[in-house]
Design a protein around this motif. Structure first.
Motif, PDB file in Angstrom:
ATOM      1  N   ALA A 273       0.823  -1.206   0.000  1.00  0.00           N
ATOM      2  CA  ALA A 273       0.000   0.000   0.000  1.00  0.00           C
ATOM      3  C   ALA A 273       0.859   1.259   0.000  1.00  0.00           C
ATOM      4  O   ALA A 273       0.502   2.259  -0.624  1.00  0.00           O
ATOM      5  CB  ALA A 273      -0.933   0.004   1.209  1.00  0.00           C
ATOM      6  N   GLY A 274       1.997   1.219   0.687  1.00  0.00           N
ATOM      7  CA  GLY A 274       2.877   2.386   0.711  1.00  0.00           C
ATOM      8  C   GLY A 274       3.420   2.718  -0.662  1.00  0.00           C
ATOM      9  O   GLY A 274       3.467   3.889  -1.070  1.00  0.00           O
ATOM     10  N   THR A 275       3.823   1.687  -1.403  1.00  0.00           N
ATOM     11  CA  THR A 275       4.300   1.873  -2.769  1.00  0.00           C
ATOM     12  C   THR A 275       3.181   2.400  -3.656  1.00  0.00           C
ATOM     13  O   THR A 275       3.376   3.312  -4.474  1.00  0.00           O
ATOM     14  CB  THR A 275       4.817   0.534  -3.337  1.00  0.00           C
ATOM     15  OG1 THR A 275       5.783  -0.020  -2.437  1.00  0.00           O
ATOM     16  CG2 THR A 275       5.461   0.719  -4.697  1.00  0.00           C
ATOM     17  N   ALA A 276       1.994   1.836  -3.489  1.00  0.00           N
ATOM     18  CA  ALA A 276       0.854   2.230  -4.319  1.00  0.00           C
ATOM     19  C   ALA A 276       0.427   3.667  -4.049  1.00  0.00           C
ATOM     20  O   ALA A 276       0.029   4.394  -4.964  1.00  0.00           O
ATOM     21  CB  ALA A 276      -0.307   1.277  -4.084  1.00  0.00           C
ATOM     22  N   LYS A 277       0.501   4.099  -2.806  1.00  0.00           N
ATOM     23  CA  LYS A 277       0.132   5.481  -2.467  1.00  0.00           C
ATOM     24  C   LYS A 277       1.040   6.479  -3.188  1.00  0.00           C
ATOM     25  O   LYS A 277       0.579   7.531  -3.650  1.00  0.00           O
ATOM     26  CB  LYS A 277       0.200   5.700  -0.959  1.00  0.00           C
ATOM     27  CG  LYS A 277      -0.914   5.032  -0.179  1.00  0.00           C
ATOM     28  CD  LYS A 277      -0.694   5.185   1.321  1.00  0.00           C
ATOM     29  CE  LYS A 277      -1.757   4.449   2.103  1.00  0.00           C
ATOM     30  NZ  LYS A 277      -1.509   4.509   3.574  1.00  0.00           N
ATOM     31  N   LEU A 293      -7.715   1.309  -2.144  1.00  0.00           N
ATOM     32  CA  LEU A 293      -8.312   0.840  -0.907  1.00  0.00           C
ATOM     33  C   LEU A 293      -7.375  -0.187  -0.302  1.00  0.00           C
ATOM     34  O   LEU A 293      -7.053  -1.195  -0.924  1.00  0.00           O
ATOM     35  CB  LEU A 293      -9.695   0.238  -1.150  1.00  0.00           C
ATOM     36  CG  LEU A 293     -10.484  -0.125   0.106  1.00  0.00           C
ATOM     37  CD1 LEU A 293     -11.967   0.147  -0.079  1.00  0.00           C
ATOM     38  CD2 LEU A 293     -10.276  -1.596   0.500  1.00  0.00           C
ATOM     39  N   LYS A 294      -6.916   0.114   0.912  1.00  0.00           N
ATOM     40  CA  LYS A 294      -6.015  -0.798   1.630  1.00  0.00           C
ATOM     41  C   LYS A 294      -6.822  -1.577   2.659  1.00  0.00           C
ATOM     42  O   LYS A 294      -7.421  -1.009   3.560  1.00  0.00           O
ATOM     43  CB  LYS A 294      -4.905  -0.013   2.324  1.00  0.00           C
ATOM     44  CG  LYS A 294      -3.941  -0.898   3.121  1.00  0.00           C
ATOM     45  CD  LYS A 294      -2.965  -0.073   3.939  1.00  0.00           C
ATOM     46  CE  LYS A 294      -3.636   0.512   5.156  1.00  0.00           C
ATOM     47  NZ  LYS A 294      -2.719   1.308   5.984  1.00  0.00           N
ATOM     48  N   ILE A 295      -6.827  -2.886   2.509  1.00  0.00           N
ATOM     49  CA  ILE A 295      -7.529  -3.748   3.449  1.00  0.00           C
ATOM     50  C   ILE A 295      -6.792  -3.745   4.789  1.00  0.00           C
ATOM     51  O   ILE A 295      -5.588  -3.982   4.851  1.00  0.00           O
ATOM     52  CB  ILE A 295      -7.607  -5.190   2.919  1.00  0.00           C
ATOM     53  CG1 ILE A 295      -8.408  -5.256   1.611  1.00  0.00           C
ATOM     54  CG2 ILE A 295      -8.184  -6.130   3.981  1.00  0.00           C
ATOM     55  CD1 ILE A 295      -9.880  -5.012   1.772  1.00  0.00           C
ATOM     56  N   ARG A 296      -7.518  -3.474   5.849  1.00  0.00           N
ATOM     57  CA  ARG A 296      -6.979  -3.662   7.202  1.00  0.00           C
ATOM     58  C   ARG A 296      -7.574  -4.918   7.823  1.00  0.00           C
ATOM     59  O   ARG A 296      -6.856  -5.783   8.293  1.00  0.00           O
ATOM     60  CB  ARG A 296      -7.276  -2.445   8.080  1.00  0.00           C
ATOM     61  CG  ARG A 296      -6.808  -2.623   9.527  1.00  0.00           C
ATOM     62  CD  ARG A 296      -7.104  -1.423  10.397  1.00  0.00           C
ATOM     63  NE  ARG A 296      -6.649  -1.650  11.744  1.00  0.00           N
ATOM     64  CZ  ARG A 296      -7.432  -1.658  12.828  1.00  0.00           C
ATOM     65  NH1 ARG A 296      -8.733  -1.427  12.709  1.00  0.00           N
ATOM     66  NH2 ARG A 296      -6.933  -1.876  14.029  1.00  0.00           N
ATOM     67  N   VAL A 297      -8.903  -5.003   7.792  1.00  0.00           N
ATOM     68  CA  VAL A 297      -9.599  -6.150   8.376  1.00  0.00           C
ATOM     69  C   VAL A 297     -10.062  -7.069   7.244  1.00  0.00           C
ATOM     70  O   VAL A 297     -10.898  -6.680   6.429  1.00  0.00           O
ATOM     71  CB  VAL A 297     -10.799  -5.682   9.222  1.00  0.00           C
ATOM     72  CG1 VAL A 297     -11.549  -6.887   9.790  1.00  0.00           C
ATOM     73  CG2 VAL A 297     -10.343  -4.746  10.333  1.00  0.00           C
ATOM     74  N   PHE A 298      -9.514  -8.274   7.210  1.00  0.00           N
ATOM     75  CA  PHE A 298      -9.906  -9.247   6.193  1.00  0.00           C
ATOM     76  C   PHE A 298     -10.906 -10.262   6.733  1.00  0.00           C
ATOM     77  O   PHE A 298     -11.715 -10.813   6.001  1.00  0.00           O
ATOM     78  CB  PHE A 298      -8.674  -9.965   5.644  1.00  0.00           C
ATOM     79  CG  PHE A 298      -8.971 -10.841   4.461  1.00  0.00           C
ATOM     80  CD1 PHE A 298      -9.350 -10.300   3.249  1.00  0.00           C
ATOM     81  CD2 PHE A 298      -8.873 -12.217   4.566  1.00  0.00           C
ATOM     82  CE1 PHE A 298      -9.642 -11.118   2.154  1.00  0.00           C
ATOM     83  CE2 PHE A 298      -9.156 -13.044   3.481  1.00  0.00           C
ATOM     84  CZ  PHE A 298      -9.543 -12.486   2.280  1.00  0.00           C
ATOM     85  N   ARG A 299     -10.824 -10.545   8.025  1.00  0.00           N
ATOM     86  CA  ARG A 299     -11.822 -11.363   8.710  1.00  0.00           C
ATOM     87  C   ARG A 299     -12.167 -10.670  10.014  1.00  0.00           C
ATOM     88  O   ARG A 299     -11.291 -10.467  10.826  1.00  0.00           O
ATOM     89  CB  ARG A 299     -11.298 -12.791   8.987  1.00  0.00           C
ATOM     90  CG  ARG A 299     -11.240 -13.671   7.755  1.00  0.00           C
ATOM     91  CD  ARG A 299     -12.661 -14.029   7.292  1.00  0.00           C
ATOM     92  NE  ARG A 299     -12.653 -14.926   6.153  1.00  0.00           N
ATOM     93  CZ  ARG A 299     -12.610 -14.559   4.873  1.00  0.00           C
ATOM     94  NH1 ARG A 299     -12.548 -13.277   4.566  1.00  0.00           N
ATOM     95  NH2 ARG A 299     -12.629 -15.445   3.913  1.00  0.00           N
TER      96      ARG A 299
END
Length: 393
Positions: A273-277, A293-299
């Motif tokens: 995500a850092g590279t993508a930002k 969109l960076k996923i934090r919670v996957f479950r």
């Protein structure tokens, strides 16, 4: 006032564990998570914590010891990676089925074979349906913050599930970054004292843990487990709100970066995500409406919230650092497409498998994804939805 420090991701997790001062830590070393129990064992040896440290002969034994300790009424933690997580497999399901809020640091690494010690997400993605809450971390700061929050989330009375805090092996686990730490007493007050309602060492309430369950009961037990995962979404946001009040650091189910007016977007997990930002910022300067969109919670998977955040895009790429070997794409893409169905199911979505076995992903690679999305947006459709990024072929 926070404490400014320079720490690796593994050091950050070990320090969070020290500040929480759990009752039991059981662990077996495996690269790249080895440093976490190593650092923590020094705190034990130096009398900095009251924790009972249990060195075991395998990761299966580590999770077995964690299950026994947590069932007895002890706040319990561990750490592992890749093949270690795989060796725990049987016990992962037992920990969640027994509703035991163990907190585990999962330092993501490629799962054999072939043998590879570098980063991808095949280990935790393989465990995505084991009943553990999964929270992912872009930076060392997020790994530290997520671990502290994870303890409170899992132990909440309406949840009572184990929690897996993930970060990228070597990329964040061994890289040193500036970090802001909480004071020890702040951490202890935030997580609170572990006060289980039912536990084996309660002489006033004799119970059995892990008995045989026949068809007359198993279905209902699994339904209760599922409800706990559903409940976790609200609890995660409540805990994040309290954490923000204490630290000023805001967390949600995901991070929407410049998505408000975006036409092109990608979904990504952890350090990429850092590279993508950085790429998004460059494209925005060129007048291209890019976002991520960076996923934090996957479950639990926040399907409705994700669909709402992505529904106005004209083209979307989902980036999977794991190959599900389904023949149609990766695990994250399957979840995202399912979330969009019925809400934005006509949006062109392309899935990229990338970074397997630690293959570097650079800004040029992310730029290529956005270039592809621009072409897809112009056409309004996409045929080859299952692609590989950075593959030598």
């Amino acid at each position: 006032m926070g404490i400014r420090e320079r720490l690796s991701g593994n050091e950050s997790i070990a320090l969070a564990m020290k500040q929480i001062n759990p009752d039991v830590v059981a662990a077996f070393p495996i690269t790249p998570s080895t440093e976490i129990p190593q650092y923590f064992s020094q705190f034990v040896a130096n009398g900095k914590v009251d924790t009972e440290f249990v060195p075991v002969e395998s990761e299966h034994s580590a999770m077995s010891a964690c299950i026994g300790a947590q069932a007895a009424g002890a706040r319990t933690m561990t750490a592992t990676s890749a093949n270690g997580l795989a060796l725990m497999w049987e016990m992962l399901y037992i920990a969640s089925a027994m509703k035991l809020p163990i907190t585990m640091a999962c330092v993501n690494r490629a799962l054999s074979g072939p043998l590879n010690i570098h980063n991808d997400h095949s280990d935790s993605m393989g465990a995505r349906d084991s009943g553990w809450i999964q929270i992912y971390s872009e930076t060392n700061q997020e790994a530290y913050d997520n671990f502290i929050q994870g303890v409170r989330i899992g132990e909440h009375k309406s949840v009572q599930l184990p929690v897996m805090i993930c970060q990228d092996g070597f990329i964040t686990s061994h890289a040193v970054e500036n970090i802001e730490l909480m004071e020890d007493d702040e951490v202890k007050d935030f997580v609170g004292k572990y006060d289980p309602e039912h536990y084996l060492l309660n002489e006033k309430e004799p119970i059995a843990v892990g008995p045989l369950s026949l068809p007359s009961h198993t279905f209902e037990q699994k339904r209760e487990q599922a409800q706990s995962m559903i409940n976790a979404k609200k609890v995660i946001l409540e805990v994040a709100k309290d954490f923000y009040k204490l630290t000023g650091r805001r967390y949600g189910l995901f991070e929407a970066y410049k998505l408000e007016d975006a036409e092109l977007g990608i979904v990504v997990i952890n350090s990429t995500a850092g590279t993508a930002k950085a790429v998004v910022d460059e494209l925005r300067e060129e007048g291209i409406k890019a976002g991520l969109l960076k996923i934090r919670v996957f479950r639990p998977f926040p399907a409705d919230e994700i669909a709402d955040a992505l529904k106005n895009l004209k083209a979307l790429a989902v980036m999977d650092k794991a190959e599900s070997l389904s023949g149609v794409g990766g695990p994250l893409a399957a979840e995202i497409k399912s979330a969009l169905y019925g809400k934005a199911h006509d949006m062109p979505v392309v899935n990229y498998i990338y970074g397997l076995g630690g293959r570097d992903v650079k800004t040029d690679d992310i730029k290529k994804v956005y270039d592809d999305l621009m072409e897809i947006m112009k056409k309004g459709s996409v045929k080859d939805t299952y692609r590989y990024l950075g593959l030598k072929e």
